[in-house]
Motif scaffolding. Structure first.
Motif, PDB file in Angstrom:
ATOM      1  N   ALA A   1       1.131  12.366  -9.252  1.00 58.16           N
ATOM      2  CA  ALA A   1       0.174  13.464  -9.081  1.00 58.16           C
ATOM      3  C   ALA A   1       0.860  14.795  -8.795  1.00 58.16           C
ATOM      4  CB  ALA A   1      -0.788  13.126  -7.945  1.00 58.16           C
ATOM      5  N   ARG A   2       2.003  14.731  -8.140  1.00 56.00           N
ATOM      6  CA  ARG A   2       2.683  15.971  -7.764  1.00 56.00           C
ATOM      7  C   ARG A   2       3.025  16.813  -8.993  1.00 56.00           C
ATOM      8  NH1 ARG A   2       6.314  13.631  -4.918  1.00 56.00           N
ATOM      9  NH2 ARG A   2       4.971  13.511  -3.089  1.00 56.00           N
ATOM     10  N   GLY A   3       3.336  16.165 -10.093  1.00 56.65           N
ATOM     11  CA  GLY A   3       3.654  16.885 -11.310  1.00 56.65           C
ATOM     12  C   GLY A   3       2.466  17.599 -11.915  1.00 56.65           C
ATOM     13  N   HIS A   4       1.265  17.305 -11.417  1.00 54.59           N
ATOM     14  CA  HIS A   4       0.052  17.933 -11.931  1.00 54.59           C
ATOM     15  C   HIS A   4      -0.638  18.768 -10.855  1.00 54.59           C
ATOM     16  CE1 HIS A   4       0.335  15.587 -15.628  1.00 54.59           C
ATOM     17  NE2 HIS A   4       0.767  14.629 -14.852  1.00 54.59           N
TER      18      HIS A   4
ATOM     19  N   ASP B   1      -4.767   8.648   3.407  1.00 52.23           N
ATOM     20  CA  ASP B   1      -5.891   7.739   3.593  1.00 52.23           C
ATOM     21  C   ASP B   1      -6.376   7.114   2.286  1.00 52.23           C
ATOM     22  OD1 ASP B   1      -7.109   9.907   2.456  1.00 52.23           O
ATOM     23  OD2 ASP B   1      -8.586  10.220   4.037  1.00 52.23           O
ATOM     24  N   MET B   2      -5.710   7.425   1.182  1.00 56.55           N
ATOM     25  CA  MET B   2      -6.043   6.768  -0.078  1.00 56.55           C
ATOM     26  C   MET B   2      -5.250   5.490  -0.302  1.00 56.55           C
ATOM     27  SD  MET B   2      -8.530   8.124  -1.634  1.00 56.55           S
ATOM     28  CE  MET B   2      -8.327   7.210  -3.153  1.00 56.55           C
ATOM     29  N   ALA B   3      -4.352   5.155   0.623  1.00 56.77           N
ATOM     30  CA  ALA B   3      -3.499   3.980   0.440  1.00 56.77           C
ATOM     31  C   ALA B   3      -4.322   2.705   0.252  1.00 56.77           C
ATOM     32  CB  ALA B   3      -2.551   3.827   1.628  1.00 56.77           C
ATOM     33  N   GLU B   4      -5.317   2.490   1.102  1.00 51.75           N
ATOM     34  CA  GLU B   4      -6.110   1.261   1.002  1.00 51.75           C
ATOM     35  C   GLU B   4      -6.975   1.225  -0.259  1.00 51.75           C
ATOM     36  OE1 GLU B   4      -9.383  -1.357   3.552  1.00 51.75           O
ATOM     37  OE2 GLU B   4      -8.356   0.342   4.481  1.00 51.75           O
ATOM     38  N   PRO B   5      -7.710   2.305  -0.611  1.00 50.00           N
ATOM     39  CA  PRO B   5      -8.461   2.264  -1.869  1.00 50.00           C
ATOM     40  C   PRO B   5      -7.578   2.056  -3.093  1.00 50.00           C
ATOM     41  CG  PRO B   5      -9.267   4.032  -0.482  1.00 50.00           C
ATOM     42  CD  PRO B   5      -8.036   3.510   0.175  1.00 50.00           C
ATOM     43  N   ILE B   6      -6.392   2.677  -3.108  1.00 51.13           N
ATOM     44  CA  ILE B   6      -5.478   2.486  -4.230  1.00 51.13           C
ATOM     45  C   ILE B   6      -5.082   1.023  -4.338  1.00 51.13           C
ATOM     46  CG2 ILE B   6      -3.119   2.934  -5.036  1.00 51.13           C
ATOM     47  CD1 ILE B   6      -3.462   5.798  -3.942  1.00 51.13           C
ATOM     48  N   GLN B   7      -4.764   0.420  -3.207  1.00 53.30           N
ATOM     49  CA  GLN B   7      -4.377  -0.991  -3.200  1.00 53.30           C
ATOM     50  C   GLN B   7      -5.529  -1.873  -3.682  1.00 53.30           C
ATOM     51  OE1 GLN B   7      -1.630  -2.516  -2.649  1.00 53.30           O
ATOM     52  NE2 GLN B   7      -2.061  -4.602  -1.977  1.00 53.30           N
ATOM     53  N   GLN B   8      -6.727  -1.565  -3.234  1.00 56.51           N
ATOM     54  CA  GLN B   8      -7.873  -2.387  -3.610  1.00 56.51           C
ATOM     55  C   GLN B   8      -8.190  -2.270  -5.090  1.00 56.51           C
ATOM     56  OE1 GLN B   8     -12.083  -1.410  -2.485  1.00 56.51           O
ATOM     57  NE2 GLN B   8     -11.879  -3.272  -1.278  1.00 56.51           N
ATOM     58  N   LEU B   9      -8.200  -1.044  -5.602  1.00 52.64           N
ATOM     59  CA  LEU B   9      -8.488  -0.848  -7.016  1.00 52.64           C
ATOM     60  C   LEU B   9      -7.421  -1.517  -7.878  1.00 52.64           C
ATOM     61  CD1 LEU B   9     -10.268   0.497  -9.175  1.00 52.64           C
ATOM     62  CD2 LEU B   9      -8.739   2.473  -9.058  1.00 52.64           C
ATOM     63  N   THR B  10      -6.171  -1.401  -7.468  1.00 45.14           N
ATOM     64  CA  THR B  10      -5.074  -1.976  -8.235  1.00 45.14           C
ATOM     65  C   THR B  10      -5.167  -3.494  -8.297  1.00 45.14           C
ATOM     66  OG1 THR B  10      -3.642  -0.142  -7.572  1.00 45.14           O
ATOM     67  CG2 THR B  10      -2.570  -2.106  -8.446  1.00 45.14           C
TER      68      THR B  10
ATOM     69  N   GLU C   1       0.830  -1.201   0.000  1.00 40.64           N
ATOM     70  CA  GLU C   1       0.000   0.000   0.000  1.00 40.64           C
ATOM     71  C   GLU C   1       0.865   1.252   0.000  1.00 40.64           C
ATOM     72  OE1 GLU C   1      -2.668  -0.161   3.270  1.00 40.64           O
ATOM     73  OE2 GLU C   1      -3.929  -1.738   2.399  1.00 40.64           O
ATOM     74  N   ASN C   2       1.911   1.226   0.818  1.00 39.49           N
ATOM     75  CA  ASN C   2       2.772   2.399   0.907  1.00 39.49           C
ATOM     76  C   ASN C   2       3.531   2.635  -0.399  1.00 39.49           C
ATOM     77  OD1 ASN C   2       2.031   2.985   3.549  1.00 39.49           O
ATOM     78  ND2 ASN C   2       3.648   1.714   4.439  1.00 39.49           N
ATOM     79  N   ARG C   3       3.980   1.546  -1.039  1.00 39.52           N
ATOM     80  CA  ARG C   3       4.690   1.694  -2.310  1.00 39.52           C
ATOM     81  C   ARG C   3       3.766   2.291  -3.378  1.00 39.52           C
ATOM     82  NH1 ARG C   3       6.487  -3.748  -1.333  1.00 39.52           N
ATOM     83  NH2 ARG C   3       8.605  -3.801  -0.516  1.00 39.52           N
ATOM     84  N   LEU C   4       2.553   1.752  -3.471  1.00 42.19           N
ATOM     85  CA  LEU C   4       1.602   2.261  -4.457  1.00 42.19           C
ATOM     86  C   LEU C   4       1.239   3.710  -4.177  1.00 42.19           C
ATOM     87  CD1 LEU C   4      -0.747  -0.831  -4.836  1.00 42.19           C
ATOM     88  CD2 LEU C   4       0.555   0.247  -6.671  1.00 42.19           C
ATOM     89  N   LEU C   5       1.002   4.020  -2.912  1.00 39.39           N
ATOM     90  CA  LEU C   5       0.657   5.392  -2.546  1.00 39.39           C
ATOM     91  C   LEU C   5       1.780   6.340  -2.941  1.00 39.39           C
ATOM     92  CD1 LEU C   5      -1.229   7.417  -1.127  1.00 39.39           C
ATOM     93  CD2 LEU C   5      -0.012   6.888   1.003  1.00 39.39           C
ATOM     94  N   GLN C   6       3.019   5.961  -2.643  1.00 40.83           N
ATOM     95  CA  GLN C   6       4.162   6.804  -2.993  1.00 40.83           C
ATOM     96  C   GLN C   6       4.259   6.987  -4.498  1.00 40.83           C
ATOM     97  OE1 GLN C   6       6.454   8.408  -0.800  1.00 40.83           O
ATOM     98  NE2 GLN C   6       6.856   9.444  -2.757  1.00 40.83           N
ATOM     99  N   TYR C   7       3.990   5.914  -5.224  1.00 35.76           N
ATOM    100  CA  TYR C   7       4.031   5.959  -6.688  1.00 35.76           C
ATOM    101  C   TYR C   7       2.994   6.955  -7.226  1.00 35.76           C
ATOM    102  CZ  TYR C   7       4.766   3.794 -11.326  1.00 35.76           C
ATOM    103  OH  TYR C   7       5.078   3.537 -12.632  1.00 35.76           O
TER     104      TYR C   7
END
Length: 270
Positions: A65-68, A75-84, A54-60
């Motif tokens: 996103a930072r470039g935009h 708190d998006m770590a878990e949803p990102i992991q689940q969607l992925t 989760e932390n790796r995906l969140l960091q990725y």
């Protein structure tokens, strides 16, 4: 405004510096690589591995996103992991339509005329400083709805395209700041749409409609989109049959990706 965090196909995303941006396919590969070793150790080890993933995906996602000028919150770590992980195991369901006609010239598709049946869409209207930010933050919230923040508590499944409804101003000419991002409910949820826990998301029954659509690739921002709007208007036999106060950007891949697949939609006047 509470900002959840996300990306993915939505209809907008900063155009500059698009190289190296993450796609859904990147996420699927990343997910499979990171999750392949899970299930081979103790429950504690599996939990630690999941947290690391989760932390790796969140960091990725945060780096992309930072470039935009978009923030992806912790708190998006878990949803990102689940969607992925779900994207790596299931198909993305296309929004159903009937092709009525298509026009080509010298082998190039100029436009298609399609009929879409009525259906339920989860919609959220954003008003950020830029078009790109509205798209990204809007999908962040829809992503939470897709990933359990709904009345069923289940992952709903991904559909494509994600639509962005853009309204235009006459004076001054250009985009309205109010941008609506919309997600089509999978067929299994159309009869009884799960209700969102986020009060800003509204499930709407859109009527059947006819659209004229033209594909294009590349980044989507106000300049590139307006160029595509003008291009579609030029190739239509009867542009006056379409509504002139709004149009739709349909996104099939991550809005931050340089070679993303998009369409411009004009709605036929009713």
């Amino acid at each position: 405004m509470d900002r959840g965090g996300c990306q993915m196909s939505g209809g907008g995303g900063g155009g500059e510096g698009g190289g190296g941006m993450i796609t859904l396919e990147d996420l699927e590969t990343f997910s499979e690589d990171q999750l392949s070793d899970s299930g081979n150790g103790s429950l504690q080890e599996e939990a630690e591995t999941m947290e690391e993933d989760e932390n790796r995906l969140l960091q990725y996602w945060q780096d992309v996103a930072r470039g935009h000028q978009v923030e992806v919150s912790q708190d998006m770590a878990e949803p990102i992991q689940q969607l992925t992980s779900n994207q790596g195991r299931s198909q993305r369901e296309p929004v159903p339509f009937t092709l009525l006609s298509r026009k080509e010239k010298c082998g190039e598709l100029l436009y298609e005329k399609r009929h879409y049946e009525k259906g339920h869409w989860a919609c959220i209207t954003m008003r950020e400083e830029t078009y790109e930010q509205s798209i990204c933050y809007g999908f962040m919230k829809l992503m939470r709805y897709i990933c359990q923040q709904n009345s069923t508590g289940d992952y709903l499944g991904m559909t494509l395209p994600i639509l962005t409804v853009v309204r235009t101003n006459e004076n001054p000419p250009g985009f309205s700041h109010d941008i609506t991002v919309a997600y089509y409910l999978p067929v299994e949820h159309q009869a009884q749409p799960p209700q969102p826990t986020d009060s800003e998301i509204v499930v709407e029954l859109w009527p059947a409609t006819i659209v004229y659509t033209r594909p294009f690739t590349g980044p989507t921002n106000e300049v590139t989109i307006m160029n595509q709007v003008h291009a579609l208007a030029e190739v239509l036999d009867r542009p006056n049959v379409c509504a002139s106060d709004s149009f739709i950007v349909a996104g099939y891949t991550n809005p931050a990706h340089r070679n993303r697949q998009n369409e411009i939609w004009f709605l036929e006047r009713r």
